[in-house]
Design an enzyme around this catalytic site. Structure first.
Site, PDB file in Angstrom:
ATOM      1  N   GLU A 113       0.810  -1.227   0.000  1.00 53.32           N
ATOM      2  CA  GLU A 113       0.000   0.000   0.000  1.00 53.32           C
ATOM      3  C   GLU A 113       0.835   1.265   0.000  1.00 53.32           C
ATOM      4  O   GLU A 113       0.791   2.041   0.951  1.00 53.32           O
ATOM      5  CB  GLU A 113      -0.815   0.064   1.297  1.00 53.32           C
ATOM      6  CG  GLU A 113      -1.999  -0.796   1.354  1.00 53.32           C
ATOM      7  CD  GLU A 113      -2.543  -0.909   2.769  1.00 53.32           C
ATOM      8  OE1 GLU A 113      -3.606  -1.497   2.907  1.00 53.32           O
ATOM      9  OE2 GLU A 113      -1.898  -0.406   3.721  1.00 53.32           O
ATOM     10  N   ARG A 172       3.028   7.708  -0.278  1.00 49.81           N
ATOM     11  CA  ARG A 172       4.022   8.753  -0.534  1.00 49.81           C
ATOM     12  C   ARG A 172       4.909   8.441  -1.758  1.00 49.81           C
ATOM     13  O   ARG A 172       5.147   9.301  -2.596  1.00 49.81           O
ATOM     14  CB  ARG A 172       4.901   8.887   0.714  1.00 49.81           C
ATOM     15  CG  ARG A 172       5.808  10.086   0.704  1.00 49.81           C
ATOM     16  CD  ARG A 172       6.788  10.031   1.894  1.00 49.81           C
ATOM     17  NE  ARG A 172       6.188   9.652   3.130  1.00 49.81           N
ATOM     18  CZ  ARG A 172       5.748  10.502   4.066  1.00 49.81           C
ATOM     19  NH1 ARG A 172       5.878  11.792   3.891  1.00 49.81           N
ATOM     20  NH2 ARG A 172       5.196  10.057   5.184  1.00 49.81           N
ATOM     21  N   CYS A 225      -0.958  33.543  10.016  1.00 45.63           N
ATOM     22  CA  CYS A 225      -0.721  34.238  11.269  1.00 45.63           C
ATOM     23  C   CYS A 225      -0.212  33.262  12.310  1.00 45.63           C
ATOM     24  O   CYS A 225      -0.948  32.887  13.233  1.00 45.63           O
ATOM     25  CB  CYS A 225      -2.027  34.840  11.733  1.00 45.63           C
ATOM     26  SG  CYS A 225      -1.890  36.579  11.872  1.00 45.63           S
ATOM     27  N   GLU A 226       0.990  32.811  12.157  1.00 42.32           N
ATOM     28  CA  GLU A 226       1.528  31.761  13.016  1.00 42.32           C
ATOM     29  C   GLU A 226       3.043  31.788  12.807  1.00 42.32           C
ATOM     30  O   GLU A 226       3.516  31.581  11.685  1.00 42.32           O
ATOM     31  CB  GLU A 226       0.940  30.421  12.519  1.00 42.32           C
ATOM     32  CG  GLU A 226       1.281  29.232  13.306  1.00 42.32           C
ATOM     33  CD  GLU A 226       0.159  28.820  14.274  1.00 42.32           C
ATOM     34  OE1 GLU A 226      -0.970  29.313  14.161  1.00 42.32           O
ATOM     35  OE2 GLU A 226       0.462  28.013  15.159  1.00 42.32           O
TER      36      GLU A 226
HETATM   37  N1  LLP Z   1      -1.207   1.830   4.708  1.00 42.35           N
HETATM   38  C1  LLP Z   1      -1.627   2.278   5.889  1.00 42.35           C
HETATM   39  C2  LLP Z   1      -2.489   1.429   6.710  1.00 42.35           C
HETATM   40  C3  LLP Z   1      -1.231   3.539   6.346  1.00 42.35           C
HETATM   41  O1  LLP Z   1      -1.640   3.955   7.530  1.00 42.35           O
HETATM   42  C4  LLP Z   1      -0.416   4.353   5.529  1.00 42.35           C
HETATM   43  C5  LLP Z   1      -0.013   5.686   5.949  1.00 42.35           C
HETATM   44  C6  LLP Z   1      -0.019   3.862   4.277  1.00 42.35           C
HETATM   45  C7  LLP Z   1      -0.428   2.586   3.910  1.00 42.35           C
HETATM   46  C8  LLP Z   1       0.813   4.642   3.325  1.00 42.35           C
HETATM   47  O2  LLP Z   1       2.064   4.937   3.824  1.00 42.35           O
HETATM   48  P1  LLP Z   1       3.154   5.629   2.858  1.00 42.35           P
HETATM   49  O3  LLP Z   1       3.485   4.667   1.747  1.00 42.35           O
HETATM   50  O4  LLP Z   1       2.559   6.878   2.331  1.00 42.35           O
HETATM   51  O5  LLP Z   1       4.298   5.889   3.741  1.00 42.35           O
HETATM   52  N2  LLP Z   1       0.744  12.504   7.176  1.00 42.35           N
HETATM   53  C9  LLP Z   1       2.041  11.868   7.343  1.00 42.35           C
HETATM   54  C10 LLP Z   1       2.017  10.454   6.872  1.00 42.35           C
HETATM   55  C11 LLP Z   1       0.988   9.611   7.559  1.00 42.35           C
HETATM   56  C12 LLP Z   1       0.937   8.211   7.021  1.00 42.35           C
HETATM   57  C13 LLP Z   1      -0.286   7.536   7.498  1.00 42.35           C
HETATM   58  N3  LLP Z   1      -0.437   6.199   7.022  1.00 42.35           N
HETATM   59  C14 LLP Z   1       3.099  12.672   6.606  1.00 42.35           C
HETATM   60  O6  LLP Z   1       2.777  13.705   6.033  1.00 42.35           O
HETATM   61  O7  LLP Z   1       4.280  12.319   6.624  1.00 42.35           O
END
Ligand code: LLP
Length: 460
Positions: free
Chosen positions: A309, A312, A380-381
């Site tokens: 999954e 990013r 504003c931060e």
């Molecule tokens: N699968 C599940 C169950 C997840 O919770 C996540 C990310 C992913 C897949 C995808 O992960 P990735 O491949 O994107 O690393 N907002 C944070 C990132 C939060 C990720 C949450 N879960 C940031 O901006 O770094």
């Protein structure tokens, strides 16, 4: 004959999109401007206004293909042995959902809203997996109606789903999310695989859960899921995951369950600055694949269908955000602040995770850096800083500053703080730019506001 001088090369455009600072089609055009997807970034900024997300279609397609090709190379060349799900929380909107689905990916969604968007985009329900530690009855019902798979996170949900699935013609497909107890190095807010996590079942709770699941015919248990965290550069935790999961797999079988799908989550990091050095998509798949093969072979089990999954690493480097530079403030011997027309409302990652980014001046990307500045957002931060103490060329009001690698968790976490409308997003490819998200207007901002009559009178 006058020969055209070779275009200067941008730094760090790598083979694997997640290792590239720039979208992979980025170049410098004859006007000396940054170009993405065959479109001049300065012209786009003039035409569509700023801040502006510019999304490179090729980078997303290439990332999807890298994942798919790597699974068939390293794991199995049988078509249905691996399914890549796009973790749409990274950027859930109709166009991106449709694009990745066209590349043959499925989708991970974590809310009714993400699920609804995916269905509106035409993603087939049977390729959608619903996650989350709080799923309402309405969200579960939407998933059932769509024919999606539900990833169970706790016993309360099991009870609700058992009830909702009664009377369905087909059993509802479920997976079980486990916290495998694997530590990795990343920001504590985005670590999820360690035992002290709000997500998933503790390994000690699995006996009870499997016992219950074995008695609910309206739920079809298809396998296990784990996700250890995000923006991870190490490969070992991902390799170790196979070994941890096989133990839970064997346990499920002891209760008469027959798991066939193993979802290893996402987590592969991307390059935000020159200092970042993530493994390639291919290296990541190879490491995960080796871990699964080794542990399943050792246990004498047939290889599962594997799901992963990525969020990013599929969309992060596809996008740049273009801002218009405003005034600056020099505090001698302390710092020079440069203001731009966006900030924490379109990119909350620096203020939330102290995330670092790289930028370029789109109207002269190859100019030599001559100064150290801090790029501040307009909110504003005091903490609304997009780039802290970065080296930049001479810069003046009206220049277009492009912040790189803003495709993941930027738009999806954007807000209207300070009542700032969210930017537009363009999908660019082969010199063509399509709006995939319209810029919000002031009237959009007040659309949900209601003014009680009694206040109307007083306000006048
Ligand atoms: N699968 C599940 C169950 C997840 O919770 C996540 C990310 C992913 C897949 C995808 O992960 P990735 O491949 O994107 O690393 N907002 C944070 C990132 C939060 C990720 C949450 N879960 C940031 O901006 O770094």
């Amino acid at each position: 004959m006058v020969s055209t001088p070779a275009l200067p090369v941008l730094p760090t455009i790598a083979a694997s999109p997640n290792q590239s600072l720039y979208p992979i089609t980025a170049t410098i055009n004859a006007a000396g401007h940054l170009e993405v997807g065959g479109c001049d970034v300065v012209e786009l900024a003039t035409q569509y206004g700023t801040p502006l997300y510019i999304v490179d279609e090729t980078t997303i397609r290439q990332s999807c293909r890298s994942y798919r090709d790597s699974w068939s190379r390293h794991y199995s060349d049988e078509a249905d042995k691996a399914l890549v799900l796009y973790a749409s929380k990274a950027w859930n909107c109709k166009a991106i959902c449709a694009l990745v689905a066209e590349e043959g990916l499925g989708l991970d969604v974590v809310s009714g809203g993400e699920l609804y968007t995916a269905l509106e985009a035409g993603v087939p329900g049977d390729r959608i997996y619903l996650h989350g530690n709080y799923k309402s009855a309405a969200e579960l019902q939407l998933a059932i109606d769509a024919g999606a798979t539900v990833v169970l996170d706790n016993l309360h949900e099991l009870q609700m789903l058992t009830h909702l699935a009664q009377g369905q013609q087909q059993p509802v497909r479920v997976m079980v999310r486990v916290t495998p107890g694997i530590e990795c190095h990343t920001h504590e807010y985005i670590r999820t695989g360690h035992l002290d996590s709000k997500f998933g079942f503790d390994p000690n709770a699995l006996d009870d859960l499997f016992e219950r699941l074995s008695q609910v015919p309206q739920l079809a248990f298809v396998g296990l899921h784990a996700h250890i965290g995000s923006q991870i550069f190490e490969l070992q935790p991902h390799t170790d995951l196979g070994n941890a999961m096989v133990q839970f797999w064997l346990k499920a079988r002891r209760y008469g369950l027959d798991p066939t799908e193993l979802n290893v989550g996402g987590g592969l990091g991307i390059r935000y600055t020159e200092a970042d050095d993530p493994p390639s998509i291919d290296e990541w798949v190879q490491a995960v694949s080796a871990g699964i093969k080794q542990s399943f072979d050792l246990a004498g089990l047939p290889l599962p269908k594997v799901l992963c999954e990525p969020g990013r690493s599929l969309v992060g480097s596809s996008t740049i955000t273009a801002y218009t530079v405003g005034g600056s403030k020099e505090i001698p011997e302390i710092r020079t602040y440069l203001s731009v027309d966006g900030g924490m409302s379109d990119n909350p990652r620096p203020i939330t995770y102290q995330a670092a980014y790289t930028s370029a001046i789109a109207n002269r990307p190859n100019a030599d850096p001559v100064q150290t500045v801090t790029v501040a957002g307009k909110h504003c931060e005091s903490g609304d800083v997009l780039l802290k103490d970065v080296r930049l060329p001479a810069i003046a009001p009206g220049d277009i500053l492009a912040v790189l690698a803003t495709g993941a968790y930027n738009y999806s976490m954007a807000s209207n703080y300070n009542r700032i409308p969210r930017p537009a997003a363009l999908l660019v490819d082969g010199g063509r730019a399509d709006t995939i998200i319209e810029r919000e207007t002031y009237s959009d901002l007040v659309r949900q506001d209601r003014l009680p009559i009694r206040l109307t009178a007083r306000a006048r």
